[in-house]
Design a protein around this motif. Structure first.
Motif, PDB file in Angstrom:
ATOM      1  N   THR A   1      60.249  34.055  79.735  1.00 45.30           N
ATOM      2  CA  THR A   1      61.254  34.005  80.785  1.00 45.30           C
ATOM      3  C   THR A   1      60.868  32.937  81.798  1.00 45.30           C
ATOM      4  OG1 THR A   1      61.583  36.386  80.532  1.00 45.30           O
ATOM      5  CG2 THR A   1      62.450  35.379  82.535  1.00 45.30           C
ATOM      6  N   PRO A   2      61.753  31.941  82.033  1.00 43.31           N
ATOM      7  CA  PRO A   2      61.417  30.918  83.024  1.00 43.31           C
ATOM      8  C   PRO A   2      61.421  31.512  84.429  1.00 43.31           C
ATOM      9  CG  PRO A   2      63.624  30.552  82.122  1.00 43.31           C
ATOM     10  CD  PRO A   2      63.040  31.700  81.386  1.00 43.31           C
ATOM     11  N   LEU A   3      60.377  31.208  85.208  1.00 44.36           N
ATOM     12  CA  LEU A   3      60.309  31.645  86.596  1.00 44.36           C
ATOM     13  C   LEU A   3      60.798  30.534  87.528  1.00 44.36           C
ATOM     14  CD1 LEU A   3      56.824  33.409  86.540  1.00 44.36           C
ATOM     15  CD2 LEU A   3      59.090  34.457  86.366  1.00 44.36           C
ATOM     16  N   ASN A   4      60.486  29.312  87.165  1.00 48.81           N
ATOM     17  CA  ASN A   4      60.962  28.120  87.868  1.00 48.81           C
ATOM     18  C   ASN A   4      60.805  26.948  86.905  1.00 48.81           C
ATOM     19  OD1 ASN A   4      58.204  27.225  88.078  1.00 48.81           O
ATOM     20  ND2 ASN A   4      57.971  28.530  89.884  1.00 48.81           N
ATOM     21  N   GLU A   5      60.833  25.727  87.411  1.00 48.76           N
ATOM     22  CA  GLU A   5      60.783  24.540  86.538  1.00 48.76           C
ATOM     23  C   GLU A   5      59.433  24.302  85.884  1.00 48.76           C
ATOM     24  OE1 GLU A   5      62.108  21.721  89.377  1.00 48.76           O
ATOM     25  OE2 GLU A   5      64.218  22.160  89.014  1.00 48.76           O
ATOM     26  N   THR A   6      58.370  24.969  86.377  1.00 51.53           N
ATOM     27  CA  THR A   6      57.033  24.711  85.830  1.00 51.53           C
ATOM     28  C   THR A   6      56.303  25.972  85.358  1.00 51.53           C
ATOM     29  OG1 THR A   6      56.015  24.841  88.022  1.00 51.53           O
ATOM     30  CG2 THR A   6      56.724  22.659  87.266  1.00 51.53           C
ATOM     31  N   SER A   7      56.937  27.148  85.487  1.00 55.06           N
ATOM     32  CA  SER A   7      56.259  28.400  85.131  1.00 55.06           C
ATOM     33  C   SER A   7      57.116  29.270  84.219  1.00 55.06           C
ATOM     34  CB  SER A   7      55.921  29.212  86.387  1.00 55.06           C
ATOM     35  OG  SER A   7      55.045  28.500  87.215  1.00 55.06           O
ATOM     36  N   ILE A   8      56.444  29.902  83.275  1.00 56.05           N
ATOM     37  CA  ILE A   8      57.102  30.797  82.325  1.00 56.05           C
ATOM     38  C   ILE A   8      56.305  32.090  82.266  1.00 56.05           C
ATOM     39  CG2 ILE A   8      57.656  31.150  79.885  1.00 56.05           C
ATOM     40  CD1 ILE A   8      58.055  28.101  79.721  1.00 56.05           C
ATOM     41  N   LYS A   9      56.993  33.205  82.304  1.00 60.07           N
ATOM     42  CA  LYS A   9      56.334  34.501  82.200  1.00 60.07           C
ATOM     43  C   LYS A   9      56.535  35.043  80.783  1.00 60.07           C
ATOM     44  CE  LYS A   9      56.146  39.087  84.263  1.00 60.07           C
ATOM     45  NZ  LYS A   9      56.724  39.959  85.304  1.00 60.07           N
ATOM     46  N   LEU A  10      55.412  35.316  80.106  1.00 54.36           N
ATOM     47  CA  LEU A  10      55.450  35.925  78.784  1.00 54.36           C
ATOM     48  C   LEU A  10      55.263  37.426  78.940  1.00 54.36           C
ATOM     49  CD1 LEU A  10      53.009  33.545  76.891  1.00 54.36           C
ATOM     50  CD2 LEU A  10      55.491  33.445  76.896  1.00 54.36           C
ATOM     51  N   THR A  11      56.060  38.197  78.228  1.00 48.00           N
ATOM     52  CA  THR A  11      55.882  39.649  78.185  1.00 48.00           C
ATOM     53  C   THR A  11      56.005  40.098  76.737  1.00 48.00           C
ATOM     54  OG1 THR A  11      58.246  40.060  78.580  1.00 48.00           O
ATOM     55  CG2 THR A  11      56.802  40.051  80.516  1.00 48.00           C
ATOM     56  N   TRP A  12      55.327  41.203  76.395  1.00 50.80           N
ATOM     57  CA  TRP A  12      55.368  41.738  75.043  1.00 50.80           C
ATOM     58  C   TRP A  12      55.017  43.212  75.090  1.00 50.80           C
ATOM     59  CZ3 TRP A  12      51.833  38.306  76.930  1.00 50.80           C
ATOM     60  CH2 TRP A  12      50.522  38.751  77.048  1.00 50.80           C
ATOM     61  N   SER A  13      55.195  43.881  73.954  1.00 56.40           N
ATOM     62  CA  SER A  13      54.859  45.300  73.827  1.00 56.40           C
ATOM     63  C   SER A  13      53.632  45.456  72.945  1.00 56.40           C
ATOM     64  CB  SER A  13      56.020  46.073  73.200  1.00 56.40           C
ATOM     65  OG  SER A  13      57.174  45.959  74.003  1.00 56.40           O
ATOM     66  N   VAL A  14      52.898  46.542  73.171  1.00 57.76           N
ATOM     67  CA  VAL A  14      51.719  46.853  72.355  1.00 57.76           C
ATOM     68  C   VAL A  14      52.151  46.947  70.889  1.00 57.76           C
ATOM     69  CG1 VAL A  14      49.941  48.602  71.930  1.00 57.76           C
ATOM     70  CG2 VAL A  14      50.633  48.071  74.264  1.00 57.76           C
ATOM     71  N   PRO A  15      51.353  46.425  69.963  1.00 57.70           N
ATOM     72  CA  PRO A  15      51.715  46.495  68.543  1.00 57.70           C
ATOM     73  C   PRO A  15      51.893  47.949  68.099  1.00 57.70           C
ATOM     74  CG  PRO A  15      49.829  45.053  68.848  1.00 57.70           C
ATOM     75  CD  PRO A  15      50.077  45.723  70.162  1.00 57.70           C
ATOM     76  N   PRO A  16      52.893  48.219  67.260  1.00 52.21           N
ATOM     77  CA  PRO A  16      53.083  49.579  66.762  1.00 52.21           C
ATOM     78  C   PRO A  16      51.854  50.073  66.006  1.00 52.21           C
ATOM     79  CG  PRO A  16      54.866  48.116  66.041  1.00 52.21           C
ATOM     80  CD  PRO A  16      53.854  47.279  66.739  1.00 52.21           C
ATOM     81  N   GLY A  17      51.468  51.307  66.257  1.00 56.80           N
ATOM     82  CA  GLY A  17      50.359  51.912  65.541  1.00 56.80           C
ATOM     83  C   GLY A  17      48.985  51.605  66.095  1.00 56.80           C
ATOM     84  N   VAL A  18      48.904  50.806  67.147  1.00 58.95           N
ATOM     85  CA  VAL A  18      47.606  50.472  67.744  1.00 58.95           C
ATOM     86  C   VAL A  18      47.327  51.458  68.870  1.00 58.95           C
ATOM     87  CG1 VAL A  18      46.322  48.747  69.061  1.00 58.95           C
ATOM     88  CG2 VAL A  18      47.708  48.043  67.122  1.00 58.95           C
TER      89      VAL A  18
END
Length: 115
Positions: free
Chosen positions: A27-44
């Motif tokens: 997700t872009p936060l501004n012109e120079t920063s991006i926020k990555l998000t994810w979920s815990v792998p299933p079964g871990v």
């Protein structure tokens, strides 16, 4: 002749490589920063997960960032990103109970910077 029988039960959890993290988004936060998000792998399980390795590469495959994070989000900032370049973000779970090669299951999302 009498024989005493002693028995015990052992449980073995057979596990292959983990699933990759799910729902990886950039997700872009501004012109120079991006926020990555994810979920815990299933079964871990929580006690198996040490951290995540985050890799950012440019379109030609050059490594820009290699970082380790404990949570399920990471903010990437870059001075003067090239709007014509395509960036790949790869997230790899690092697990305690597996050797490093088996734990290297990744999920990659491609992102192009729009200015």
């Amino acid at each position: 002749f009498q024989r005493d029988v002693v028995s015990d039960v052992a449980y073995l959890r057979v596990q292959g490589p983990p699933s990759p993290p799910s729902n990886l988004t950039a997700t872009p936060l501004n012109e120079t920063s991006i926020k990555l998000t994810w979920s815990v792998p299933p079964g871990v399980l929580d006690e198996e997960l040490i951290s995540y390795l985050v890799e950012v590469r440019n379109e030609s495959g050059g490594l820009i960032v290699l970082s380790e994070t404990d949570g399920t989000e990471y903010t990437f900032s870059m001075d003067n990103p090239d709007p014509c370049d395509l960036y790949s973000f790869t997230v790899t779970p690092l697990l305690e109970l597996m050797d490093s090669e088996e734990a290297m299951v990744t999920l990659t999302v491609l992102y192009s910077v729009s200015l």
